[in-house]
Design a protein around this motif. Structure first.
Motif, PDB file in Angstrom:
ATOM      1  N   VAL A 197       1.552  -7.799   3.764  1.00  0.00           N
ATOM      2  CA  VAL A 197       1.146  -6.325   3.420  1.00  0.00           C
ATOM      3  C   VAL A 197       2.310  -5.234   3.965  1.00  0.00           C
ATOM      4  N   ASP A 198       2.978  -4.499   3.114  1.00  0.00           N
ATOM      5  CA  ASP A 198       3.837  -3.640   3.422  1.00  0.00           C
ATOM      6  C   ASP A 198       3.120  -2.336   3.089  1.00  0.00           C
ATOM      7  N   GLU A 210       0.879  -1.221   0.136  1.00  0.00           N
ATOM      8  CA  GLU A 210      -0.056   0.133   0.138  1.00  0.00           C
ATOM      9  C   GLU A 210       0.977   1.089  -0.021  1.00  0.00           C
ATOM     10  N   VAL A 211       0.731   2.204  -0.966  1.00  0.00           N
ATOM     11  CA  VAL A 211       1.398   3.242  -0.992  1.00  0.00           C
ATOM     12  C   VAL A 211       0.542   4.521  -0.573  1.00  0.00           C
ATOM     13  N   ARG A 247      -8.260  -6.284   4.519  1.00  0.00           N
ATOM     14  CA  ARG A 247      -8.792  -6.236   3.033  1.00  0.00           C
ATOM     15  C   ARG A 247      -7.550  -6.414   2.129  1.00  0.00           C
ATOM     16  N   LEU A 248      -6.550  -5.799   2.336  1.00  0.00           N
ATOM     17  CA  LEU A 248      -5.443  -5.862   1.476  1.00  0.00           C
ATOM     18  C   LEU A 248      -4.818  -7.249   1.491  1.00  0.00           C
ATOM     19  N   HIS A 249      -4.691  -7.703   2.881  1.00  0.00           N
ATOM     20  CA  HIS A 249      -4.314  -9.372   2.886  1.00  0.00           C
ATOM     21  C   HIS A 249      -5.347 -10.131   2.082  1.00  0.00           C
ATOM     22  N   GLY A 251       5.700  -5.898   6.509  1.00  0.00           N
ATOM     23  CA  GLY A 251       4.913  -6.696   7.381  1.00  0.00           C
ATOM     24  C   GLY A 251       3.744  -6.339   8.236  1.00  0.00           C
ATOM     25  N   LEU A 252       3.123  -5.345   8.005  1.00  0.00           N
ATOM     26  CA  LEU A 252       2.113  -4.916   8.652  1.00  0.00           C
ATOM     27  C   LEU A 252       1.102  -5.912   8.894  1.00  0.00           C
ATOM     28  N   PHE A 253       0.840  -6.817   8.076  1.00  0.00           N
ATOM     29  CA  PHE A 253      -0.065  -7.879   8.205  1.00  0.00           C
ATOM     30  C   PHE A 253       0.643  -9.274   7.517  1.00  0.00           C
TER      31      PHE A 253
END
Length: 122
Positions: free
Chosen positions: A100-101, A56-57, A79-81, A120-122
């Motif tokens: 997710v970064d 995600e930017v 959701r991104l995962h 690694g946020l998720f």
């Protein structure tokens, strides 16, 4: 330039900065950009070794709307995962794992951008 056009240009700038950082400095392989499906969008999809990465930017000119980091809440992360696994399924890719970064880009009106890659946020 309209507000929407300016916002789109700023977002594209941030994605370009993030793609260069992740590929040239971190050795990741860019697989896709701005992938969309009915459930949402992934800004960048990359491979980091055998790990599939949804990046995600978030790009900001200032902090009046909060930092780029604050824009990624737990609901968005989940959701991104889900989306990165959906991307893998649609592209017949079978990674060992996915993460997710976030790449946060702060682009002041003057001077160089400040870029922070959070893995690694998720």
């Amino acid at each position: 330039m309209t507000t929407t056009a300016a916002r789109n240009a700023l977002g594209a700038y941030g994605e370009d900065v993030a793609a260069r950082l992740l590929t040239l400095e971190h050795g990741m392989v860019l697989l896709d950009r701005n992938w969309r499906c009915p459930e949402g969008e992934l800004d960048l999809v990359l491979r980091d070794g055998d790990v599939l990465v949804a990046c995600e930017v978030k790009t900001r000119r200032g902090d009046s709307c909060g930092s780029p980091h604050e824009a990624v809440d737990p609901v968005r992360l989940e959701r991104l995962h889900r989306l990165v696994w959906r991307w893998a399924e649609q592209h017949d890719v079978h990674p060992a794992e996915a993460r997710v970064d976030l790449v946060a880009v702060q682009r002041p009106r003057r001077g160089a951008a400040v870029v922070d890659h959070v893995r690694g946020l998720f």
